[in-house]
Motif scaffolding. Structure first.
Motif, PDB file in Angstrom:
ATOM      1  N   GLY A 218       0.787  -1.227   0.000  1.00 53.73           N
ATOM      2  CA  GLY A 218       0.000   0.000   0.000  1.00 53.73           C
ATOM      3  C   GLY A 218       0.819   1.278   0.000  1.00 53.73           C
ATOM      4  N   LEU A 219       2.119   1.175   0.232  1.00 57.87           N
ATOM      5  CA  LEU A 219       2.958   2.376   0.313  1.00 57.87           C
ATOM      6  C   LEU A 219       2.934   3.253  -0.953  1.00 57.87           C
ATOM      7  CD1 LEU A 219       6.086   1.220   2.321  1.00 57.87           C
ATOM      8  CD2 LEU A 219       4.438   2.973   2.945  1.00 57.87           C
ATOM      9  N   PRO A 220       3.039   2.697  -2.166  1.00 57.82           N
ATOM     10  CA  PRO A 220       3.053   3.582  -3.344  1.00 57.82           C
ATOM     11  C   PRO A 220       1.767   4.378  -3.545  1.00 57.82           C
ATOM     12  CG  PRO A 220       3.929   1.433  -3.929  1.00 57.82           C
ATOM     13  CD  PRO A 220       3.358   1.321  -2.547  1.00 57.82           C
ATOM     14  N   LEU A 221       0.678   3.968  -2.899  1.00 57.20           N
ATOM     15  CA  LEU A 221      -0.566   4.734  -3.040  1.00 57.20           C
ATOM     16  C   LEU A 221      -0.482   6.096  -2.356  1.00 57.20           C
ATOM     17  CD1 LEU A 221      -3.275   1.964  -2.650  1.00 57.20           C
ATOM     18  CD2 LEU A 221      -2.403   3.020  -4.736  1.00 57.20           C
ATOM     19  N   ALA A 222       0.545   6.311  -1.542  1.00 56.88           N
ATOM     20  CA  ALA A 222       0.738   7.626  -0.910  1.00 56.88           C
ATOM     21  C   ALA A 222       1.022   8.698  -1.959  1.00 56.88           C
ATOM     22  CB  ALA A 222       1.864   7.564   0.110  1.00 56.88           C
ATOM     23  N   LEU A 223       1.441   8.298  -3.144  1.00 56.06           N
ATOM     24  CA  LEU A 223       1.685   9.273  -4.218  1.00 56.06           C
ATOM     25  C   LEU A 223       0.405   9.986  -4.653  1.00 56.06           C
ATOM     26  CD1 LEU A 223       4.135   7.211  -6.434  1.00 56.06           C
ATOM     27  CD2 LEU A 223       4.689   9.190  -5.034  1.00 56.06           C
ATOM     28  N   TRP A 224      -0.756   9.404  -4.371  1.00 56.23           N
ATOM     29  CA  TRP A 224      -2.021  10.011  -4.758  1.00 56.23           C
ATOM     30  C   TRP A 224      -2.524  11.012  -3.716  1.00 56.23           C
ATOM     31  CZ3 TRP A 224      -3.865   9.680  -9.513  1.00 56.23           C
ATOM     32  CH2 TRP A 224      -3.449   8.615 -10.307  1.00 56.23           C
ATOM     33  N   ALA A 225      -1.824  11.178  -2.610  1.00 53.67           N
ATOM     34  CA  ALA A 225      -2.260  12.117  -1.571  1.00 53.67           C
ATOM     35  C   ALA A 225      -2.184  13.556  -2.086  1.00 53.67           C
ATOM     36  CB  ALA A 225      -1.392  11.953  -0.329  1.00 53.67           C
ATOM     37  N   ARG A 226      -3.031  14.388  -1.540  1.00 52.29           N
ATOM     38  CA  ARG A 226      -3.082  15.781  -2.004  1.00 52.29           C
ATOM     39  C   ARG A 226      -1.937  16.617  -1.461  1.00 52.29           C
ATOM     40  NH1 ARG A 226      -9.485  16.612  -1.215  1.00 52.29           N
ATOM     41  NH2 ARG A 226     -10.097  15.363  -2.998  1.00 52.29           N
ATOM     42  N   ASN A 227      -1.448  16.256  -0.280  1.00 51.20           N
ATOM     43  CA  ASN A 227      -0.332  17.018   0.292  1.00 51.20           C
ATOM     44  C   ASN A 227       0.575  16.072   1.077  1.00 51.20           C
ATOM     45  OD1 ASN A 227      -1.546  16.644   2.842  1.00 51.20           O
ATOM     46  ND2 ASN A 227      -2.735  18.525   2.604  1.00 51.20           N
ATOM     47  N   GLY A 228       1.665  16.610   1.564  1.00 50.82           N
ATOM     48  CA  GLY A 228       2.659  15.803   2.262  1.00 50.82           C
ATOM     49  C   GLY A 228       2.153  15.202   3.560  1.00 50.82           C
ATOM     50  N   ARG A 229       1.287  15.924   4.248  1.00 51.74           N
ATOM     51  CA  ARG A 229       0.762  15.416   5.520  1.00 51.74           C
ATOM     52  C   ARG A 229      -0.098  14.176   5.298  1.00 51.74           C
ATOM     53  NH1 ARG A 229      -1.804  19.454   9.666  1.00 51.74           N
ATOM     54  NH2 ARG A 229       0.404  19.737  10.089  1.00 51.74           N
ATOM     55  N   GLN A 230      -0.959  14.208   4.293  1.00 54.80           N
ATOM     56  CA  GLN A 230      -1.782  13.036   3.995  1.00 54.80           C
ATOM     57  C   GLN A 230      -0.918  11.850   3.572  1.00 54.80           C
ATOM     58  OE1 GLN A 230      -4.553  14.239   1.022  1.00 54.80           O
ATOM     59  NE2 GLN A 230      -5.949  15.197   2.475  1.00 54.80           N
ATOM     60  N   ALA A 231       0.099  12.115   2.776  1.00 48.77           N
ATOM     61  CA  ALA A 231       1.002  11.047   2.351  1.00 48.77           C
ATOM     62  C   ALA A 231       1.744  10.455   3.548  1.00 48.77           C
ATOM     63  CB  ALA A 231       1.999  11.580   1.329  1.00 48.77           C
ATOM     64  N   ALA A 232       2.146  11.305   4.481  1.00 47.88           N
ATOM     65  CA  ALA A 232       2.846  10.820   5.673  1.00 47.88           C
ATOM     66  C   ALA A 232       1.934   9.962   6.540  1.00 47.88           C
ATOM     67  CB  ALA A 232       3.390  11.998   6.470  1.00 47.88           C
ATOM     68  N   TRP A 233       0.688  10.367   6.711  1.00 45.83           N
ATOM     69  CA  TRP A 233      -0.252   9.560   7.495  1.00 45.83           C
ATOM     70  C   TRP A 233      -0.494   8.211   6.829  1.00 45.83           C
ATOM     71  CZ3 TRP A 233      -1.539   9.834  12.321  1.00 45.83           C
ATOM     72  CH2 TRP A 233      -1.485  11.046  12.983  1.00 45.83           C
ATOM     73  N   TRP A 234      -0.671   8.219   5.517  1.00 43.90           N
ATOM     74  CA  TRP A 234      -0.905   6.965   4.793  1.00 43.90           C
ATOM     75  C   TRP A 234       0.306   6.038   4.926  1.00 43.90           C
ATOM     76  CZ3 TRP A 234      -4.825   4.392   2.757  1.00 43.90           C
ATOM     77  CH2 TRP A 234      -4.554   3.319   1.929  1.00 43.90           C
ATOM     78  N   ALA A 235       1.491   6.580   4.692  1.00 48.40           N
ATOM     79  CA  ALA A 235       2.702   5.765   4.776  1.00 48.40           C
ATOM     80  C   ALA A 235       2.920   5.250   6.199  1.00 48.40           C
ATOM     81  CB  ALA A 235       3.907   6.573   4.306  1.00 48.40           C
ATOM     82  N   THR A 236       2.635   6.080   7.198  1.00 46.86           N
ATOM     83  CA  THR A 236       2.779   5.653   8.590  1.00 46.86           C
ATOM     84  C   THR A 236       1.818   4.511   8.912  1.00 46.86           C
ATOM     85  OG1 THR A 236       3.452   7.879   9.224  1.00 46.86           O
ATOM     86  CG2 THR A 236       2.692   6.427  10.989  1.00 46.86           C
ATOM     87  N   GLY A 237       0.604   4.608   8.426  1.00 46.72           N
ATOM     88  CA  GLY A 237      -0.368   3.528   8.636  1.00 46.72           C
ATOM     89  C   GLY A 237       0.070   2.229   7.979  1.00 46.72           C
ATOM     90  N   CYS A 238       0.565   2.331   6.754  1.00 47.81           N
ATOM     91  CA  CYS A 238       1.026   1.129   6.037  1.00 47.81           C
ATOM     92  C   CYS A 238       2.210   0.486   6.741  1.00 47.81           C
ATOM     93  CB  CYS A 238       1.405   1.484   4.601  1.00 47.81           C
ATOM     94  SG  CYS A 238       0.026   1.860   3.539  1.00 47.81           S
ATOM     95  N   VAL A 239       3.165   1.292   7.165  1.00 48.26           N
ATOM     96  CA  VAL A 239       4.355   0.755   7.836  1.00 48.26           C
ATOM     97  C   VAL A 239       3.980   0.174   9.197  1.00 48.26           C
ATOM     98  CG1 VAL A 239       6.566   1.411   8.861  1.00 48.26           C
ATOM     99  CG2 VAL A 239       5.974   2.173   6.575  1.00 48.26           C
ATOM    100  N   THR A 240       3.034   0.789   9.896  1.00 49.12           N
ATOM    101  CA  THR A 240       2.594   0.258  11.182  1.00 49.12           C
ATOM    102  C   THR A 240       1.946  -1.108  11.016  1.00 49.12           C
ATOM    103  OG1 THR A 240       2.264   2.498  12.013  1.00 49.12           O
ATOM    104  CG2 THR A 240       1.161   0.721  13.203  1.00 49.12           C
ATOM    105  N   VAL A 241       1.050  -1.231  10.043  1.00 52.26           N
ATOM    106  CA  VAL A 241       0.421  -2.525   9.775  1.00 52.26           C
ATOM    107  C   VAL A 241       1.481  -3.561   9.409  1.00 52.26           C
ATOM    108  CG1 VAL A 241      -1.051  -3.750   8.116  1.00 52.26           C
ATOM    109  CG2 VAL A 241      -1.834  -1.626   9.135  1.00 52.26           C
TER     110      VAL A 241
END
Length: 108
Positions: free
Chosen positions: A73-96
């Motif tokens: 799921g990490l590459p889907l962070a590229l679709w985030a609108r800003n850096g904060r959303q991408a960071a939250w998505w990547a953090t969630g994926c790495v946590t899982v």
């Protein structure tokens, strides 16, 4: 007939980002599909550095496949609108992925 003006730097950046996003989505689809298939079968098949095949089954395989889904799921962070959303998505994926990997190591 008038020649088309050269593309602006902003248009070039958007085009490059779109290609990266599409490649990231293709990567996610490939790895997530593989993990879901192995999750459905209840096994994990991999290869060691020495070339030997690794086959897991049971709870360890399930946890390792959830790990693969988290990483996929990490590459889907590229679709985030800003850096904060991408960071939250990547953090969630790495946590899982981290929780699944730790449980896989404890179960296997």
């Amino acid at each position: 007939m008038t020649p088309r003006p050269p593309p602006t730097p902003e248009a070039r950046r958007r085009e490059g980002l779109l290609i990266g996003r599409l490649l990231g989505t293709l990567t996610t689809a490939t790895f997530a599909g593989m993990a879901l298939w192995f999750l459905h079968l209840g096994v994990y098949v991999g290869h060691a550095r020495s070339g030997r095949e690794i086959v897991l089954s049971g709870p360890a395989a399930t946890a390792l496949n959830v790990f693969l889904l988290g990483i996929a799921g990490l590459p889907l962070a590229l679709w985030a609108r800003n850096g904060r959303q991408a960071a939250w998505w990547a953090t969630g994926c790495v946590t899982v992925a981290a929780v699944a990997l730790i449980s896989s190591l404890r179960l296997g």
